[in-house]
Write an enzyme that holds these catalytic residues in place. Structure first.
Site, PDB file in Angstrom:
ATOM      1  CG  HIS A  54       1.660   0.716  -1.843  1.00  0.00           C
ATOM      2  ND1 HIS A  54       1.105   1.908  -1.987  1.00  0.00           N
ATOM      3  CD2 HIS A  54       2.242   1.617  -0.551  1.00  0.00           C
ATOM      4  CE1 HIS A  54       1.671   2.763  -1.513  1.00  0.00           C
ATOM      5  NE2 HIS A  54       1.940   2.803  -0.315  1.00  0.00           N
TER       6      HIS A  54
ATOM      7  CG  ASP B   6      -1.287   2.259  -5.259  1.00  0.00           C
ATOM      8  OD1 ASP B   6      -1.888   1.273  -4.068  1.00  0.00           O
ATOM      9  OD2 ASP B   6      -0.087   2.876  -4.945  1.00  0.00           O
TER      10      ASP B   6
ATOM     11  CB  SER C 157       1.424   4.701   1.370  1.00  0.00           C
ATOM     12  OG  SER C 157       3.024   5.779   0.522  1.00  0.00           O
TER      13      SER C 157
END
Length: 716
Positions: A83, A219, A651
């Site tokens: 992402h 991810d 992230s």
């Protein structure tokens, strides 16, 4: 004396929790290394952060505008979240070559894809410049004079730090402006996509699983940093070579178990751990509910339209993800804060702080009105906050408004040009004019969003607080929002491909006509209205709140001597440490600390769209060819949870074991744990990590790009 000791103990228990904290790496030796050692860490503070030797900080980077990445090879290979690379991957994708949908793997250097605009930034050093920032500031200065002097000092210090070098520098305030630190950085601009799994793997679970546990998505994405032949940053050039890092993370294949030490090293975006009860009350009972409700309306419209065809899906996929991310985050934040009784706990902290300082008459006098002022300020701030949220999340959720209002500067500069005055029209016009046809905009989708947002706005904002032009349009259309919206979209040149093509073919000649475009007139009036009324008042109260928080923060640090206070996250380099941990989200429910590919396959069997995976992954699963990536029981793990304190910006952060080896990539928090931006609760706040062994299994077995493992240092 006995009562004071009890109060001190209580304050420590309220403010200090196991595994809580986002610590500045240059202060680890002074503040944290002993606690880290007790929790199992086996290295030194200098191996985490050093300006004289290679250290872990040299393998941790800011990825793009708001994520973290880690260097995992001596050839500049970096690992981050799918992402985080999403917008770059989407930008390289077309309907014919859809790298989001199908994935992409470069099988040789020539196939690595340049990502225009993508940057990777390393921290070279961090310096405490508090004393220098406060130089020449007199006690008689007003707050405005003080702020002006601070900003002037900051500009001088930043300029000195980057003088005669290719480095850049910035200074950030900490503890609400009680301290300031200088960051010297090195930014690389030639970044190329090496590989990404298909979206069905990289975003497995979609919005259904976002911010929740158990989790099964891989991810991750991989990029490579390129430099010039001197190993320094350079713009894209075919002659550039892979960057040789000072440090790269070795990768552990040994796996993890419950209770193992974990460290997250990255760039957390923003936390507000020291907010008062008045701020938390506003957040739970007004701000989050408004924002969640408005985003839900937009998401429902986008979802319905994206399912119609792939063209619209590609147009809005990145935008949808952006809207959905904080929609779900704010939803979980409300639940977690209410579950933790956050407002009452904050009130208790405040009462006990006042009792603590009451023993000293001078301190008692200094702080006696602090929380009275907090209450007054937030009471006055609340209605402005509502108006601001209905501007940013409601009206500015309409793309046509944001896009057309950008032409305010274009028309302004054009008038200067026509008057023969100095102007920047050509540059401003070139930067603002869109590509025709619009690449990522669908007129009918935006029309639906506009109708929904205007209906909600009219229902919740009194006419006296609306922009005058909007009020006039509502009057003309007898309050009929549908009629008003159709009038705008049927008559505007700013949202129609054919009309826009004609407009931009000879913009200067007909500028006076286009300045009367109904969409532009409304959008510009909305922006000007909020810029002149609400936003300045918001800024005024923000400054008041910040000054009150600064006093409170200083009071906590100076008076609660048995507590080490970490600064709120502000997108600067931080370390958080904890352990691999499971948790119980609610009564009668207990979650394991890891998930396996078996769970992914089980979810796939439901047939739900968010749980689709390509047949190849199922085939590999059925063969049970997990190789060196399986755990000791032959299971292939996907993700695990830890008690590390993280937030947005973490992230893509490397998750590191006690030996300094990479064991995973941080990519999310559990839903209830999103409250950790405001109040950390060690009972159930968890960070979610992609097990690096699953990453390598996808690279090797699924993608057939095992050659990449040859440049990594694998610890078996």
């Amino acid at each position: 004396m006995k009562n004071r000791i009890i109060i001190l103990f209580t304050l420590v228990s309220l403010f200090a929790k196991a595994d809580e904290g986002m610590w500045m790496p240059q202060l680890i030796q002074a503040l944290n290394i002993s606690d880290m050692k007790k929790n199992g860490f086996k290295l030194t503070a200098e191996q985490i952060y050093s300006i004289n030797k290679a250290s872990m900080k040299d393998a941790v980077a800011i990825f793009g505008g708001g994520c973290t990445a880690e260097v995992i090879s001596t050839k500049g290979l970096i690992l981050t979240n799918h992402h985080c690379g999403f917008s770059s991957i989407a930008g390289l994708s077309t309907v014919q070559n859809d790298y989001l949908k199908n994935g992409y793997w470069a099988m040789k250097a020539e196939e690595e894809l340049p990502c225009p605009g993508l940057t990777v930034t390393f921290i070279k050093r961090i310096d405490d410049v508090t004393t220098k920032v406060f130089e020449n500031i007199k006690p008689t200065f007003s707050e405005i004079q003080k702020d002006s002097a601070i900003q002037a000092n900051i500009k001088v210090l930043e300029a000195l730090a980057k003088k005669d070098s290719h480095f850049d520098a910035f200074i950030r305030p900490f503890y609400y402006g009680n301290e300031y630190y200088l960051f010297v950085i090195e930014t690389f601009k030639d970044i190329r996509l090496v590989g990404t799994p298909p979206e069905s793997i990289g975003k497995f679970g979609g919005e259904t699983d976002n911010w929740v546990w158990p989790r099964h998505n891989a991810d991750f994405s991989m990029f490579r940093i390129y430099s010039n032949k001197e190993n320094k940053p350079a713009d894209f050039n075919n002659g550039n070579i892979p960057y040789v890092p000072i440090h790269s993370f070795p990768i552990s294949l040994k796996g993890i178990e419950k209770g193992d030490f974990t460290m997250v090293y990255g760039f957390p975006g923003k936390t507000q751990e020291y907010l008062t009860s008045y701020a938390v009350d506003l957040l739970i009972n007004q701000q989050d509910p408004i924002r969640v409700g408005l985003r839900e309306k937009r998401l429902n419209i986008l979802d319905a339209d994206m399912k119609k065809n792939d063209t619209i899906r590609l147009m809005y996929t990145a935008k949808y993800a952006g809207v959905a991310n904080y929609y779900k985050k704010w939803s979980g934040e409300m639940i977690g804060l209410e579950k933790s009784d956050a407002i009452n706990k904050k009130k208790k902290q405040e009462a006990e702080f006042l009792t603590l300082v009451s023993a000293d008459p001078k301190k008692a006098e200094l702080y006696k009105n602090l929380f009275i002022e907090f209450k007054r300020t937030y009471t006055e701030y609340a209605p402005l906050s509502k108006q601001f949220d209905y501007f940013t999340e409601c009206l500015w959720g309409v793309e046509a408004f944001k896009f057309s209002s950008a032409f305010i500067n274009v028309f302004s500069e054009l008038k200067l040009k026509q008057q023969g005055k100095e102007n920047k029209f050509d540059a401003v016009y070139k930067a603002t004019k869109p590509a025709i046809p619009f690449k990522n905009f669908n007129k009918e989708t935006d029309r639906k969003i506009c109708k929904a947002m205007l209906e909600t706005y009219v229902a919740n904002i009194d006419r006296e607080f609306m922009p005058r032009f909007l009020d006039s349009l509502l009057t003309v259309h007898n309050g009929n929002v549908i009629a008003l919206t159709d009038f705008l979209y049927n008559n505007s040149s700013f949202v129609d491909n054919e009309k826009a093509k004609a407009m931009f073919s000879d913009f200067e000649k007909n500028a006076a006509l286009y300045e009367r475009d109904p969409m532009y007139l409304l959008a510009s009036s909305i922006l000007v209205h909020y810029q002149k009324t609400v936003i300045p008042q918001i800024g005024y109260y923000d400054r008041q709140i910040n000054e009150l928080q600064k006093v409170y923060m200083k009071g906590l640090i100076e008076n609660v001597k048995t507590k080490k206070f970490y600064p709120d996250a502000n997108s600067t380099l931080r370390v958080s440490f904890g352990k691999v941990a499971d948790y119980q989200p609610r009564d009668g429910v207990a979650y394991l600390h890891y998930t396996t590919i078996d769970g992914m396959v089980d979810k796939n069997k439901t047939g739900l769209e968010d749980f689709y995976v390509k047949p190849r992954l199922i085939e590999l699963f059925e063969k049970k060819d997990f190789g060196q990536y399986a755990d000791k029981n032959g299971k292939l793990r996907i993700a695990f949870t830890g008690s590390n304190h993280t937030t947005g910006g973490n992230s893509g952060s490397p998750v590191i074991n006690a030996n300094g080896e990479l064991i995973g990539t941080n990519f999310d928090r559990n839903w209830e744990g999103t409250m950790s931006d405001v109040m950390y609760n060690g009972d159930f706040c968890r960070n979610i990590v992609l097990d690096v062994r699953f990453t390598l299994w996808i690279v090797d077995k699924y993608a057939g790009a095992g050659y990449l493992l040859n440049e990594m240092k694998l610890i078996k």
